[in-house]
Every structure is written in C-alpha cells, then in structure tokens.
Design an enzyme around this catalytic site. Structure first.
Site, PDB file in Angstrom:
ATOM      1  N   ARG A  44      11.294  -4.244  -4.245  1.00  0.00           N
ATOM      2  CA  ARG A  44      12.572  -3.853  -3.631  1.00  0.00           C
ATOM      3  C   ARG A  44      12.761  -4.416  -2.217  1.00  0.00           C
ATOM      4  O   ARG A  44      11.847  -4.928  -1.602  1.00  0.00           O
ATOM      5  CB  ARG A  44      12.739  -2.334  -3.620  1.00  0.00           C
ATOM      6  CG  ARG A  44      12.842  -1.697  -4.999  1.00  0.00           C
ATOM      7  CD  ARG A  44      13.275  -0.240  -4.907  1.00  0.00           C
ATOM      8  NE  ARG A  44      13.405   0.368  -6.227  1.00  0.00           N
ATOM      9  CZ  ARG A  44      13.782   1.625  -6.434  1.00  0.00           C
ATOM     10  NH1 ARG A  44      14.074   2.404  -5.408  1.00  0.00           N
ATOM     11  NH2 ARG A  44      13.879   2.102  -7.652  1.00  0.00           N
ATOM     12  N   ARG A  86       9.347  -7.635 -13.426  1.00  0.00           N
ATOM     13  CA  ARG A  86      10.266  -6.697 -14.063  1.00  0.00           C
ATOM     14  C   ARG A  86      11.553  -6.592 -13.244  1.00  0.00           C
ATOM     15  O   ARG A  86      11.516  -6.457 -12.025  1.00  0.00           O
ATOM     16  CB  ARG A  86       9.639  -5.305 -14.186  1.00  0.00           C
ATOM     17  CG  ARG A  86      10.602  -4.331 -14.858  1.00  0.00           C
ATOM     18  CD  ARG A  86      10.224  -2.870 -14.719  1.00  0.00           C
ATOM     19  NE  ARG A  86      11.369  -2.054 -15.092  1.00  0.00           N
ATOM     20  CZ  ARG A  86      12.313  -1.667 -14.242  1.00  0.00           C
ATOM     21  NH1 ARG A  86      12.239  -2.009 -12.977  1.00  0.00           N
ATOM     22  NH2 ARG A  86      13.344  -0.951 -14.660  1.00  0.00           N
ATOM     23  N   ASN A  99       8.578  -6.584  -8.557  1.00  0.00           N
ATOM     24  CA  ASN A  99       9.270  -5.511  -9.267  1.00  0.00           C
ATOM     25  C   ASN A  99      10.606  -5.244  -8.584  1.00  0.00           C
ATOM     26  O   ASN A  99      10.657  -5.044  -7.372  1.00  0.00           O
ATOM     27  CB  ASN A  99       8.432  -4.230  -9.254  1.00  0.00           C
ATOM     28  CG  ASN A  99       9.152  -3.062  -9.905  1.00  0.00           C
ATOM     29  OD1 ASN A  99       9.360  -3.056 -11.108  1.00  0.00           O
ATOM     30  ND2 ASN A  99       9.566  -2.079  -9.104  1.00  0.00           N
ATOM     31  N   GLU A 100      11.675  -5.291  -9.366  1.00  0.00           N
ATOM     32  CA  GLU A 100      13.015  -4.971  -8.856  1.00  0.00           C
ATOM     33  C   GLU A 100      13.352  -5.786  -7.602  1.00  0.00           C
ATOM     34  O   GLU A 100      13.853  -5.263  -6.616  1.00  0.00           O
ATOM     35  CB  GLU A 100      13.137  -3.468  -8.606  1.00  0.00           C
ATOM     36  CG  GLU A 100      12.955  -2.652  -9.877  1.00  0.00           C
ATOM     37  CD  GLU A 100      13.052  -1.144  -9.682  1.00  0.00           C
ATOM     38  OE1 GLU A 100      13.189  -0.695  -8.526  1.00  0.00           O
ATOM     39  OE2 GLU A 100      12.982  -0.418 -10.690  1.00  0.00           O
ATOM     40  N   ASN A 101      13.083  -7.084  -7.679  1.00  0.00           N
ATOM     41  CA  ASN A 101      13.359  -7.947  -6.537  1.00  0.00           C
ATOM     42  C   ASN A 101      14.834  -8.301  -6.408  1.00  0.00           C
ATOM     43  O   ASN A 101      15.219  -9.057  -5.510  1.00  0.00           O
ATOM     44  CB  ASN A 101      12.506  -9.216  -6.628  1.00  0.00           C
ATOM     45  CG  ASN A 101      11.032  -8.897  -6.715  1.00  0.00           C
ATOM     46  OD1 ASN A 101      10.419  -9.072  -7.763  1.00  0.00           O
ATOM     47  ND2 ASN A 101      10.454  -8.381  -5.643  1.00  0.00           N
TER      48      ASN A 101
END
Length: 819
Positions: free
Chosen positions: A388, A463, A424-426
């Site tokens: 994030r 992801r 993750n969730e970039n």
C-alpha cells in the site's frame, strides 16, 4: 493412528534443529524495558535492577520475545504506540574459540534498531522482518579493558538496544496497511560464538526432474569479511530423510571473503518432498578440524514445481490443488511476540485443518515458521512488505530491494517455498503526493529481475495491482465474492474471467468477517440487497461499515453462520475448477489492525477461522470437512447456546464431515442417514430440516467412513418467545476455573425475553481487587465489544468480597455485580 502421531512428533523435532552453526544462546530473561526515548544511551547504561529510587525513567522487567504493543494494539480507547523504546541487559561472554567472533543475531526487530555495547554503537538495522547480525567482538574486547567492566559491571557486558516503530513514509510497510507496524524485540535475539573460520551463508539447492528420477544438489557458501587468508580442510555430507549418508566430499578450500562453489552431487531417485510426505535431506558442512571446526546443517527437499501457463499447479509432475490460508505474526496478549511453542501450535492447527499452502502476509516471517512449513509439508508464498501507499524515493526503494535480497538469501534452502512475493495492493495510493503507475511498474520490474537473478528456480507473484500483473510470473487479483462485492455464488464465474486475463492465476485472499459467538437463523438475508454482476473486487471504502453501495461487509450480520455458508460454497466450487492452481483463505487467525476501530471487536480484522487466541470458529471445521483425510464430523453450533423460531417450525441442522454418510439424531429420534455429496450445498448434503422442542434439545450425529465411525453432539435451548427492543442488562457469574472468573452479560426486552439478535455495544469495567482479562482482541477478551446473540462474556481475576465488575450499554441502565 499411533504411527501418525509419532511421525508428527518427529517432524516437529526436525524443525527445531538449528539452521546455522556454532554455539548460540537465546537471550530470553534478565531484560529491562522502557517505552519511550532516552536522552542518550548513557541513561541506559546503569546496572540492571540498580534500584535507585531517583532514577528515571522507570524500567520494567520483561522477557523476550517482547512487543511494545502487546496491549495497546487492541485497546479501544487509544491509538497504538508508535515511537522508540529501549531494552537493556548484561551479558556474560565466554567465547570458547581462540580468535573467534562474538555476534548478536536478531531474528527480527521492529522497525529500526540501534545496538550498543556500553556506550559504543555497534550496529543498526532498518526493516522489521528480516534477520540480521552484529559483530560485537571488538566492542566487547575494548570494553573489557575499561575500569567500569571490573568495578561497575562486575565482569559483565552491558547491552542496550533501541527499537523504533515511528511512522515513516520512506520505509516499508506503509502505515496505511491493514495491520499494525509493531515495535520491539518481538523475535528471538541470540548470542552466537563462531570460530575464526566460519560461513556467513550456506546455500543448498536441491533439484529434481519432473519424473523424480534425477536429482542434483548444488552447494555454495559465503565467507565473511573477517576471515583471514589461508586454507582449511572441509567436508560436505548429504544425509537422506532417515539419516543415512548418500553422498560426501572432502577437500581443502581457500579462506578468503566471498562466495565459494562447493561440490555438486547427483542423487538418483531421491525421496521427494510433498505435503503428504515432506521428506527432508540434511546437508552438513564442516570447515576446519578439532575443537575449532565450524559446522553447519541445512534441511533441503527434492521437489519439482510448475505453475502451468493458463493451467493448474504441478508438484512432482502431478496436479496439486493449493489449499491455503494466510498468517500474520500476531496473537492475543503478546501481539507480534509469539514464542516458538505458540508458532508451532498455530502451524500444527493449520495442518490439521488440511492446509497445504500458506501465504505469509505481508512480510518475511521467522525461520521457525519456515522450518515448520518444511517439516509439516506446507508450500509457501513469502513476500516483502511493499504494501500500500504508493512508491517512495531512493531510501524507500533501497530498503525494498535489501529486504528482497535478505528474504531470498536467508530462506533460499527451504523446500516449502515456491513463490517470492514482490508486493501487495500496490495500486493503493496515499503516502505521497505523486502516484505514478509507470514508476511503480518500473520498480516492480526491478524487483522481479532481482528475484530471478537471486533465485531462478522459484516464481514471483503479487496480489492486487492490475497494472503490474503482466510483470510477475503469477498474479492474484482481488476477488471477494460475497463480502466486499457481489454474492458468493459468483465466485467461479468471476475467477474464470480473471484466470483468462493472466498467464498464471492463483487466488489469494477471499473470505469474510465473523464475530465469534454470533450465529443466525437467516444468515444470507443481506444477499437480497445486492445486485449480482457488479464485480467481486474490493474497492476504496469497501472495508468501511458506513456509506456506499450495499455489500455484505456493511449490511450483513457478521455471523459465523454466514461465513460458513460462504466458505462452504467456495470449497465446493474449487472441486469443480480443474484449471485452478489454488486459493488461500484470508486469514487463518483474527489479527489486529489500526484501520478498523469500529469492528465488533475494535481494531480487529475478524476474518480468521480461529480467534486471536487459537479458539476455533465454526468455519475451521468446514475446511476440515473438505480438506482432511482423517474422518471427522462436526455439528454446526457448538458455541450457539440458544436457537430460536416458532413452535413446530422445521429448522436446519448442518453437519460438516468428510465421511461418506451420516445419521442425525434429535432428542433421541433418528432423522435418517444422508450420503455426502460435495456439490449438494450446504454442508455437502449433510443437512436436515427438523423440529425442536421448546427448552433444551440434544442433537447427535454418527458418521461413517468404511468401518470407521465418528460422532459429535451438542445441546442448546430453543426459544419460541418473540422479543422486542432491548431495555435491560443483566450480569452474572457463570464459571470459576483455573483461578479465573467468567461473567456473562445478557440483553432483555421489557417483558424479560432475551433478545437473541441483539448486537448492542457492551463495555465491561472492574473496581476493587482483581483484573479484567481484556485487550486480547477476542470476543471474550475485550472490555468493549458488540454482543453476540444478545450476550457477551469476559474473564477476570477476582478476590471474593473485594471485586466488583460492571457492564454498561448506551441507553440502558448499567449493572454492577459484587463478587
């Protein structure tokens, strides 16, 4: 059965063997801690327990592992602490090796760490999740020459460590992440002695062809900068899973800093590693001879992995459906500071649930976890904490690359690892004024190239970042059918569409929240508000309990009953998706998070199938019924003391079992046998509609698999009275056990009927002697909690006649109970 238990014990003992050489000692006791900053290290350098009443700040005695945020991470009234904290102890150093080195080895410390011997700074590290070491040999030798060593410290070495989890935008992971960025020495710290010639790294690569016939073992070593030039005899041995030598080599190596190629062995028809038979070989390397010899052992496994393009996952030439979950490093009462027995218990519970795959979210985890995955047979996706917030500058990017390099080099030998996760969730912005997709793509490409350079034998994955999905080897989109978006019956169709859009598809993160102890007679009601065909991804704001479009995460009842239906549907569908490589439920255990203050247990992500203290929820047994071979049967509702409905109404009883048939008995009467059929939803056809009697009911199931029989039994009260709005609270003691008192609050309407769907906020408090067992992040260990079916419990330490406990709820009179 006895042989299986012995095998499990043997596997657990294997994982306890040290993975790196020489003498080491865990530094667990005799620590002091203060949760604040100091004016300087000199303030820490006083003998531990000196007892000066004028000494400030006041230090507390602690044991390691230890986390700053063991309590406040889930305290409903405060933000969790993010800042510096200091640890101090004194070491007795007795290195047995002439000319040897003394190191402090950290298995992980959060998030920035400085290390001091007396007042000399000997090392620093940034990053809370990788291993690192500090050579303290010279600093100790220098301090031993001082007057303070003999007089003030009586021959001991003062060690002070400053940890800091202060918010920092130029550090990963982002504070926008849906988990706490913990502080402290929350993994083990080791005092380690090494001889003059020692290895700083030993890499052992075990490979086998798809047929499993031709195996090779490639061994490489790295000598540290401190090694002197010269030569030394060495040997390499390979032992099979039973400890029998299968290959060995003896020779002489040049002792100079850098990487060395050690012998390469051919292994004919090796015993293959798999989840059903996690066969582990041992590589033993010895450098030098006699008492000064350096010895190191590593476990390796021969296995062949392949994610088929536009197809399933293959292990050793056969399809393996990856049946997975996720793990956060978090536990009731200790936060990140889980001990080795706790970690072992958690991993064994996963294996008993039927897991053969785990994603370690969202950061590198302890070698203890990886050793257990190796020995228990659990394949692994391990990732760095680029999570994030966007993309920071050079310092940020260097940390991400350093952590990726550390993760791969430190965990390279583990047979269980099949994927290196890069992020993750970039696609989630917020930390920086700029959010440039092209720059994120460019950096993701750098990480992908670096991963393949360091380890070409494993796959890369991310992801939820669609604009980078073509960069990595394996991609997982965001699919939350039946929770953040859509309905759970859309799961297969949505997954198929995503599968067709990438080279290799793996679905990680699916599921839903459930408030442990909350059950429902009509769990799927919220689905009627949701329009199908609108997608099943998670979008900005979907995790909020307020506003936006209809979604189960906001409009559902958060019952265990609904979660079981959602899980049940996903698992039945996965059995009919031959192209699916696998899926991983998010997560195994409830964990704390700073971004969910309004959840039924504040600051908790409640999607786990077990609570934060390992208490299984009902969904745990749904997984067992699909994933485990050992016969089992579980009637839904073990934690549901009161069911409700009309007199004579037929109510559903669900049995989760992997047995071929089951017979149900209600109050002694048989309601017949049913055959298990995984595609007959719910509960794979093992569901009955039966009448209950007002008052107590007894339900029993007898399930059969061949000649084996298993059974389960529950009892509950059936309530036919209707209720209105809650107007009254009660509080009573319901148990005394192991020195703890349990009290239960209940909600009633004006006619004195228990309100079985009430979800009011309740808040417990205590006066006098004793202590509430709160801030645990569980439904029974929180002083502020939503009721589950009009009730809630909490435990406390009480002194008879000197303890009073109270409960209150907005708009209702408070109640006090004197114990």
């Amino acid at each position: 059965m006895r042989s299986k238990k012995l095998i499990l014990v043997f596997l657990l003992l294997l994982c306890l063997q040290p993975a790196f050489g020489q003498r080491r000692q865990r530094l667990i006791t005799n620590w002091e801690f203060v949760r604040q900053d100091l004016g300087g290290v000199w303030e820490a350098v006083r003998p531990v327990g000196a007892g000066n009443p004028e000494s400030v700040p006041l230090w507390e005695r602690v044991t390691l592992p230890h986390c700053f945020n063991a309590q406040d991470a889930v305290d409903p009234d405060v933000n969790y602490y993010q800042g510096p904290g200091w640890y101090r102890t004194q070491l007795t150093v007795q290195n047995p090796y002439a000319g040897g080195r003394t190191l402090l080895h950290f298995e992980g410390a959060g998030q920035k760490t400085d290390v001091y011997i007396h007042t000399t700074k000997v090392g620093s590290h940034v990053g809370g999740y990788d291993e690192w070491a500090v050579d303290v040999t010279q600093a100790i030798a220098d301090f031993q020459k001082t007057e303070a060593y003999q007089k003030q410290f009586k021959g001991q070495i003062p060690l002070s460590i400053r940890c800091d989890n202060t918010r920092d935008l130029e550090m990963i992971p982002s504070d926008l992440s849906d988990f706490n960025i913990y502080g402290g020495l929350y993994r083990y710290v080791n005092l380690q002695y090494q001889p003059a010639v020692a290895l700083s790294q030993l890499s052992a690569k075990a490979e086998v062809d798809r047929a499993g016939k031709a195996g090779t073992l490639t061994v490489k070593a790295v000598l540290p900068e401190t090694v002197g030039s010269g030569s030394a005899p060495y040997s390499v041995r390979l032992l099979d899973p039973r400890g029998k030598p299968v290959a060995q080599f003896k020779g002489t190596l040049a002792t100079k800093p850098g990487e060395l190629d050690l012998p390469k062995f051919a292994v004919k028809s090796p015993r293959l590693w798999s989840p059903d038979a996690p066969q582990l070989y041992t590589v033993q390397v010895t450098v030098g001879t006699g008492p000064e010899a350096y010895q190191q052992s590593e476990k390796v496994g021969f296995r062949h992995i392949e994610f088929v393009e536009h197809g399933p996952f293959m292990l050793n030439g056969k399809r393996l459906l990856l049946r997975g979950t996720h793990r956060h490093e978090d536990h009731a009462g200790v936060a990140a500071a889980m001990t080795e027995p706790m970690i072992r218990q958690e991993m064994v519970m996963m294996k008993r649930m039927g897991v053969n795959f785990i994603r370690l979210g969202h950061y590198q985890q302890s070698r203890i976890v990886l050793n257990l995955c190796d020995s228990l047979g659990i394949t692994v996706w391990e990732e760095i904490p680029w999570c994030r917030g966007g993309l920071g500058g050079p310092v940020y990017q260097q940390q991400a690359k350093r952590m990726l390099r550390n993760m791969i080099t430190q965990h390279y030998n583990h047979a269980s690892i099949i994927i290196w996760g890069l992020g993750n969730e970039n696609d989630w912005p917020g930390d920086f004024p700029e959010f440039d997709k092209q720059k994120i793509r460019a950096f993701m490409t750098e990480l992908n190239d670096l991963s393949h350079q360091l380890d070409a034998s494993r796959y890369t994955a991310i992801r939820r970042c669609d604009f980078c999905k073509d960069i990595v080897d394996v991609y997982s989109p965001s699919i939350w059918a039946g929770w953040y978006r859509g309905i759970y019956t859309e799961y297969k169709e949505t997954s198929r569409k995503e599968f067709e859009g990438v080279k290799r598809f793996l679905h990680v993160e699916w599921g839903g929240d459930s408030h442990a102890g909350r059950h429902s007679e009509n769990p799927d009601n919220a689905l009627a508000k949701i329009t199908a065909g609108q997608g099943a991804d998670e979008r900005s704001g979907d995790a909020s309990l307020f506003g936006g479009s209809a979604r189960v995460s906001k409009d559902g009842d958060w019952s265990e009953t609904y979660l079981c239906n959602l899980v049940d549907w996903h698992l039945k569908e996965q059995e009919t998706m031959p192209w699916l490589s696998g899926a991983a439920y998010w997560p195994f255990k409830d964990f704390s998070t700073p971004v969910r203050p309004d959840n039924p247990v504040p600051y908790m992500n409640q999607k786990g199938v077990v609570e934060r203290d390992f208490t299984p929820k009902e969904a745990y047994y749904v997984f067992q019924s699909y994933w485990t071979p050992q016969p089992m049967a579980h009637i839904y509702g073990h934690g549901w003391p009161v069911r409700w409905g009309d007199e004579g109404e037929l109510k559903m009883v669900k049995v989760y079992s992997n047995c071929e048939q089951a017979e149900l008995f209600v109050n002694g009467k048989s309601y017949g046998s049913k055959q298990r059929n995984s595609q007959d939803f719910p509960a794979a056809g093992l569901h009955w509609n039966v009448p209950f009697v007002a008052g107590q009911n007894q339900v029993k199931v007898v399930a059969r698999q061949g000649k084996q029989t298993v059974q389960d039994e529950i009892s509950f009260r059936y309530q036919t009275q209707k209720w209105g709005k809650p107007t009254k609270l009660t509080l009573e003691k319901v148990a005394d056990s192991n020195g703890l008192t349990t009290v239960e609050a209940k909600l009633y309407d004006a006619q004195g009927v228990q309100c079985l769907d009430a979800a009011n906020w309740l808040e417990f408090s205590l006066a006098g002697a004793g202590q509430l067992l709160d801030n645990l992040g569980t439904s029974s260990g929180s002083r502020k909690v939503q009721a589950y079916n009009g009730r809630a419990i909490i435990r406390l330490q009480a002194t008879p006649g000197q303890t009073s406990v109270a409960v209150q709820s907005p708009g209702l009179p408070a109640v006090v109970l004197n114990l």
